[in-house]
Design a protein around this motif. Structure first.
Motif, PDB file in Angstrom:
ATOM      1  N   UNK A 532       0.913  -1.194   0.056  1.00  0.00           N
ATOM      2  CA  UNK A 532       0.076   0.112  -0.029  1.00  0.00           C
ATOM      3  C   UNK A 532       0.787   1.343   0.109  1.00  0.00           C
ATOM      4  N   UNK A 533       1.832   1.225   0.835  1.00  0.00           N
ATOM      5  CA  UNK A 533       2.787   2.282   0.976  1.00  0.00           C
ATOM      6  C   UNK A 533       3.533   2.497  -0.503  1.00  0.00           C
ATOM      7  N   UNK A 534       3.867   1.475  -1.389  1.00  0.00           N
ATOM      8  CA  UNK A 534       4.639   1.794  -2.755  1.00  0.00           C
ATOM      9  C   UNK A 534       3.648   2.099  -3.586  1.00  0.00           C
ATOM     10  N   UNK A 535       2.439   1.737  -3.456  1.00  0.00           N
ATOM     11  CA  UNK A 535       1.191   2.180  -4.481  1.00  0.00           C
ATOM     12  C   UNK A 535       0.806   3.777  -4.268  1.00  0.00           C
ATOM     13  N   UNK A 536       1.056   4.198  -2.894  1.00  0.00           N
ATOM     14  CA  UNK A 536       0.845   5.701  -2.674  1.00  0.00           C
ATOM     15  C   UNK A 536       1.857   6.364  -3.554  1.00  0.00           C
ATOM     16  N   UNK A 537       2.986   6.052  -3.499  1.00  0.00           N
ATOM     17  CA  UNK A 537       4.349   6.779  -3.861  1.00  0.00           C
ATOM     18  C   UNK A 537       4.105   6.866  -5.608  1.00  0.00           C
ATOM     19  N   UNK A 538       3.711   5.440  -5.997  1.00  0.00           N
ATOM     20  CA  UNK A 538       3.577   5.506  -7.494  1.00  0.00           C
ATOM     21  C   UNK A 538       2.428   6.436  -8.071  1.00  0.00           C
ATOM     22  N   UNK A 539       1.654   6.452  -7.206  1.00  0.00           N
ATOM     23  CA  UNK A 539       0.411   7.217  -7.426  1.00  0.00           C
ATOM     24  C   UNK A 539       0.635   8.728  -7.640  1.00  0.00           C
ATOM     25  N   UNK A 540       1.590   9.003  -6.827  1.00  0.00           N
ATOM     26  CA  UNK A 540       2.048  10.739  -6.984  1.00  0.00           C
ATOM     27  C   UNK A 540       2.769  10.879  -8.243  1.00  0.00           C
ATOM     28  N   UNK A 541       3.348   9.770  -8.991  1.00  0.00           N
ATOM     29  CA  UNK A 541       3.815   9.815 -10.394  1.00  0.00           C
ATOM     30  C   UNK A 541       2.923   9.899 -11.379  1.00  0.00           C
ATOM     31  N   UNK A 542       2.009   8.873 -11.411  1.00  0.00           N
ATOM     32  CA  UNK A 542       1.050   8.634 -12.368  1.00  0.00           C
ATOM     33  C   UNK A 542      -0.025   7.792 -11.665  1.00  0.00           C
ATOM     34  N   UNK A 543      -1.384   8.048 -11.771  1.00  0.00           N
ATOM     35  CA  UNK A 543      -2.483   7.452 -11.259  1.00  0.00           C
ATOM     36  C   UNK A 543      -3.240   6.851 -11.898  1.00  0.00           C
ATOM     37  N   UNK A 544      -3.286   6.873 -13.325  1.00  0.00           N
ATOM     38  CA  UNK A 544      -3.948   6.630 -14.385  1.00  0.00           C
ATOM     39  C   UNK A 544      -3.380   6.456 -15.605  1.00  0.00           C
ATOM     40  N   UNK A 545      -3.812   5.595 -16.464  1.00  0.00           N
ATOM     41  CA  UNK A 545      -3.375   5.444 -17.704  1.00  0.00           C
ATOM     42  C   UNK A 545      -3.462   6.795 -18.776  1.00  0.00           C
ATOM     43  N   UNK A 546      -2.404   7.150 -19.346  1.00  0.00           N
ATOM     44  CA  UNK A 546      -2.684   8.390 -20.170  1.00  0.00           C
ATOM     45  C   UNK A 546      -3.646   8.103 -21.231  1.00  0.00           C
ATOM     46  N   UNK A 547      -4.457   9.450 -21.644  1.00  0.00           N
ATOM     47  CA  UNK A 547      -5.733   9.310 -22.497  1.00  0.00           C
ATOM     48  C   UNK A 547      -5.409   8.868 -23.848  1.00  0.00           C
ATOM     49  N   UNK A 548      -4.033   9.417 -24.302  1.00  0.00           N
ATOM     50  CA  UNK A 548      -3.659   9.149 -25.633  1.00  0.00           C
ATOM     51  C   UNK A 548      -2.263   8.343 -25.836  1.00  0.00           C
ATOM     52  N   UNK A 549      -2.183   7.480 -26.863  1.00  0.00           N
ATOM     53  CA  UNK A 549      -0.934   6.853 -27.001  1.00  0.00           C
ATOM     54  C   UNK A 549      -0.062   7.547 -27.298  1.00  0.00           C
ATOM     55  N   UNK A 550       1.442   6.987 -27.239  1.00  0.00           N
ATOM     56  CA  UNK A 550       2.532   8.036 -27.509  1.00  0.00           C
ATOM     57  C   UNK A 550       2.340   8.147 -29.135  1.00  0.00           C
ATOM     58  N   UNK A 551       3.027   9.154 -29.704  1.00  0.00           N
ATOM     59  CA  UNK A 551       3.123   9.376 -31.234  1.00  0.00           C
ATOM     60  C   UNK A 551       3.354   8.436 -31.954  1.00  0.00           C
ATOM     61  N   UNK A 552       4.412   7.513 -31.626  1.00  0.00           N
ATOM     62  CA  UNK A 552       5.051   6.635 -32.491  1.00  0.00           C
ATOM     63  C   UNK A 552       4.290   5.095 -32.185  1.00  0.00           C
ATOM     64  N   UNK A 553       3.430   5.222 -31.550  1.00  0.00           N
ATOM     65  CA  UNK A 553       2.562   3.964 -31.054  1.00  0.00           C
ATOM     66  C   UNK A 553       1.785   3.568 -32.297  1.00  0.00           C
ATOM     67  N   UNK A 554       1.337   2.313 -32.651  1.00  0.00           N
ATOM     68  CA  UNK A 554       0.201   2.115 -33.895  1.00  0.00           C
ATOM     69  C   UNK A 554      -1.097   2.544 -33.229  1.00  0.00           C
ATOM     70  N   UNK A 555      -2.080   3.078 -34.136  1.00  0.00           N
ATOM     71  CA  UNK A 555      -3.217   3.413 -33.912  1.00  0.00           C
ATOM     72  C   UNK A 555      -3.994   2.393 -34.292  1.00  0.00           C
ATOM     73  N   UNK A 556      -4.911   1.667 -33.509  1.00  0.00           N
ATOM     74  CA  UNK A 556      -5.534   0.506 -34.153  1.00  0.00           C
ATOM     75  C   UNK A 556      -7.021   0.887 -34.204  1.00  0.00           C
TER      76      UNK A 556
END
Length: 703
Positions: A532-556
């Motif tokens: 639980x402690x580690x998950x809290x620290x990770x959430x401070x960096x990013x808490x959910x998936x980015x809404x858009x894929x990376x520019x060089x990722x294939x768009x399906x």
């Protein structure tokens, strides 16, 4: 003479036989469960390995293709290098038996399990664990302190099941392999769909009841054969002299050794420890035999002092308390061209996790005894020598790397979205850049961050933590987030990964004869606090998936067509699909259910590919406007191919807004014309018009 014992386990007959096969091995056991049969043998050299101060044990699991009525693929048509499944199962067979050999046993010992029959229903891997124990127990010359047994636990309709079939595991929320003696648990490995600690413990205890029954079967078989596995304690003269040498080392350098154990930085601690080692060696007047034994004696003192420091002072090797977690730093989006990247640093352990997205054609094709399958989520773990400041040859992944990678893969698999929600093949590569313990759990954390950075809509973040144990007078001293030194000198490595809801993967290895229910309960509870402690620290960096894929990722883009239209998109000899790919540079995957996946970096290319697919597979619609090629011209009209293989009649009266006297003057075969569909009759005949699209046009007379 053939000996056999049987008992119903998990609703099917479990049989152990010996005496018929592999009679020149020291011990051989044939395990039958359903129509799955595994032969396990054990052989030990008659003389100890010279200079060995370790247990020279190797365990191998081999799947024979003939067991499933198959001929191996490839050019050579014979079994080759071990598949990942064989490597992972070899580890499963090794880990629970290794702690049950005498401390001073240095005879090279080899255990081999071969799958002779596979019924496509019961997994042979679980039989190899019990087979290893049975073969060792039946070897009169090998001082194995078993028996042990291994079982798998799944869940069907809310009920725990022993050794579930492949079909039952398909929908089981958990899959755990447990090995143990009649009195304790020695190994746990498994994964689940965010399972609570209580449920995992329930599954372990449920498994232990079946383990006791299989252990009793082995005892019965040994009784039939008159085998009484009582060995005198192995008196190793070197061990006796080493014990005396330990006293000399302690008297000469105990304070210096203790001081090295509280230096927080790994490299600094190792450098200082090496200095103390050399100074102590030089200080003591050692004879030739003592010089050979010094290394072992010194590190034995070091081990005892580390354990005393933890037990009596509650101070860890780097000065932390029993439940303290090392400093954590999370970084994401470090690499510009990758689809997702994360750097997870916990103390002096660092994992660089990279996520790459692909299409269904990038899935891994699996050809195992249970049949062919595909895998759309993969995690590969690499442990380069520079991560521990060493120089060594770079080779293909070994057992450890394959095992750590699979543990992390299973930990993250529970949160990966299904193919309908996210139609991508996903690969994570974890490169360990620094290591001082628990790199597999750093891979879980880094992999989770990397997935979110790549825009993969995972259900929840996943974190992992490695727990350690010092057992003293039957009392467990549990430590959170162990260092490499604590793993090496401690009694247990218990890795637990999961989300805020529950556990997704677990792995327990012990160096003692086992741990009991109370210890497991305490460890799981303390591991949850750390997670639980580690998950809290990770959430401070990013808490959910980015809404858009990376520019060089294939768009399906996914389009559904009727199954009977698949042949239209493929075309004769693949003509149509090749044309689409050439025109758009997109990647096109056509599924058997009619789903077509269009992968392209450029949105315009994806749109063009979509239009071409609709062109090749679409149905003619009344009122639809199509540009087609004139296939044939007759006196009364022309036949125009509006869609591939679909022609309509453009009557002479519908060609222009004036009376056409000679059709051949205005239209010819091969011309490209734009037409509108006026009607499709019950027989599928299509009536077209060109004049309704011409300008100027009188709305009252059009169509």
């Amino acid at each position: 003479m053939k000996y056999s014992v049987s008992k119903e386990i998990g609703g099917r007959m479990f049989t152990i036989e010996t005496g018929q096969m592999a009679r020149q091995a020291d011990g051989a056991a044939l395990i039958r469960f359903g129509d799955t049969v595994v032969l396990t043998t054990a052989v030990a050299n008659k003389e100890p390995m010279k200079g060995a101060d370790f247990l020279p044990l190797t365990v191998n699991y081999i799947e024979k293709s003939y067991a499933a009525g198959k001929i191996p693929g490839g050019f050579f048509k014979r079994e080759g290098r071990p598949r990942d499944k064989e490597t992972l199962t070899s580890r499963l067979g090794d880990r629970p038996i290794r702690p049950l050999f005498p401390k001073n046993y240095h005879y090279e010992t080899q255990v081999i399990s071969m799958v002779l029959s596979a019924d496509q229903e019961n997994d042979p891997d679980i039989l190899a664990i019990t087979g290893s124990s049975a073969a060792l127990c039946l070897a009169a010359n090998i001082p194995f302190m078993g028996p042990i047994a291994g079982v798998r636990v799944g869940e069907t309709d809310g009920q725990l099941v022993i050794n579930p079939t492949y079909d039952q595991l398909e929908n089981s929320p958990l899959n755990i392999v447990i090995a143990g003696t009649a009195d304790a648990i020695v190994m746990v490995e498994g994964f689940g769909d965010e399972i609570s600690e209580e449920k995992f413990l329930e599954a372990i205890l449920f498994a232990h009841q079946a383990i006791k029954e299989i252990v009793q079967l082995q005892n019965e078989l040994m009784g039939q054969m008159g085998i009484n596995k009582v060995f005198p304690e192995i008196v190793d003269e070197k061990a006796v002299k080493t014990e005396a040498l330990k006293q000399k080392v302690a008297e000469a350098a105990i304070a210096d050794i203790q001081s090295t154990l509280v230096i927080p930085a790994k490299l600094e601690r190792e450098t200082r420890a090496k200095e103390v080692f050399q100074q102590t060696y030089a200080k003591l007047e050692l004879d030739d035999e003592e010089k050979e034994l010094f290394d072992h004696a010194y590190h034995a003192v070091e081990k005892e002092e580390l354990r005393k420091q933890i037990i009596y002072k509650g101070i860890r090797a780097d000065g932390r308390g029993m439940k303290d977690i090392r400093k954590i730093k999370c970084d994401i989006g470090l690499l510009p061209r990758t689809h997702g990247s994360a750097l997870f640093t916990r103390g002096e352990t660092q994992a660089l996790a990279i996520t790459t997205l692909g299409t269904s054609s990038d899935e891994q094709r699996m050809d195992d005894l249970e049949g062919e399958s595909t895998k759309r989520f993969m995690l590969h773990y690499n442990f380069p020598p520079f991560s521990v400041g060493e120089v060594s040859p770079l080779r293909s992944p070994g057992r450890r790397e394959i095992g750590h990678g699979m543990l992390a893969e299973r930990a993250l698999k529970a949160v990966i979205p299904d193919n309908e929600e996210f139609p991508y093949t996903i690969r994570i590569v974890s490169d360990i850049l620094e290591s001082n313990g628990s790199s597999s759990m750093a891979t879980v954390c880094g992999g989770s961050l990397s997935l979110m950075d790549a825009g993969v809509p995972i259900k929840s973040a996943v974190a992992g933590i490695a727990m350690g144990l010092i057992m003293e007078n039957d009392k467990p001293y549990i430590i959170t987030d162990i260092l490499g030194l604590e793993d090496h000198l401690g009694d247990m490595d218990f890795k637990v990964a999961g989300t805020t809801k529950g556990i997704t993967a677990i792995q327990l290895d012990v160096k003692i004869k086992g741990i009991n229910e109370d210890a497991i309960r305490q460890i799981l509870a303390q591991a949850r606090e750390g997670r639980m402690t580690i998950l809290e620290i990770m959430a401070d960096t990013i808490n959910d998936a980015r809404k858009d894929l990376a520019p060089y990722a294939p768009k399906i883009t996914v389009i559904q067509i009727r199954v009977e239209k698949i042949r239209d998109i493929i075309g004769p000899g693949g003509k149509n699909i090749k044309y689409i790919i050439e025109q758009t540079k997109a990647k096109i995957d056509v599924e058997d259910d009619g789903r077509v996946l269009i992968a392209a970096i450029d949105a315009a290319a994806a749109q063009k590919a979509l239009e071409l697919i609709k062109y090749f597979t679409g149905d003619v619609e009344i009122g639809g406007i199509y540009t087609g090629k004139v296939k044939k011209v007759l006196d009364f009209g022309a036949f125009v191919e509006v869609l591939p293989g679909t022609d309509g009649l453009l009557h002479i009266s519908e060609i222009a807004n004036y009376r056409v006297k000679n059709i051949y003057d205005v239209i010819r075969e091969g011309d490209e014309v734009t037409v509108k569909v006026l009607d499709v009759d019950s027989q599928g005949k299509i009536r077209l018009s060109k004049k309704v699209l011409e300008q100027p046009q009188n709305p009252e007379t059009a169509a």
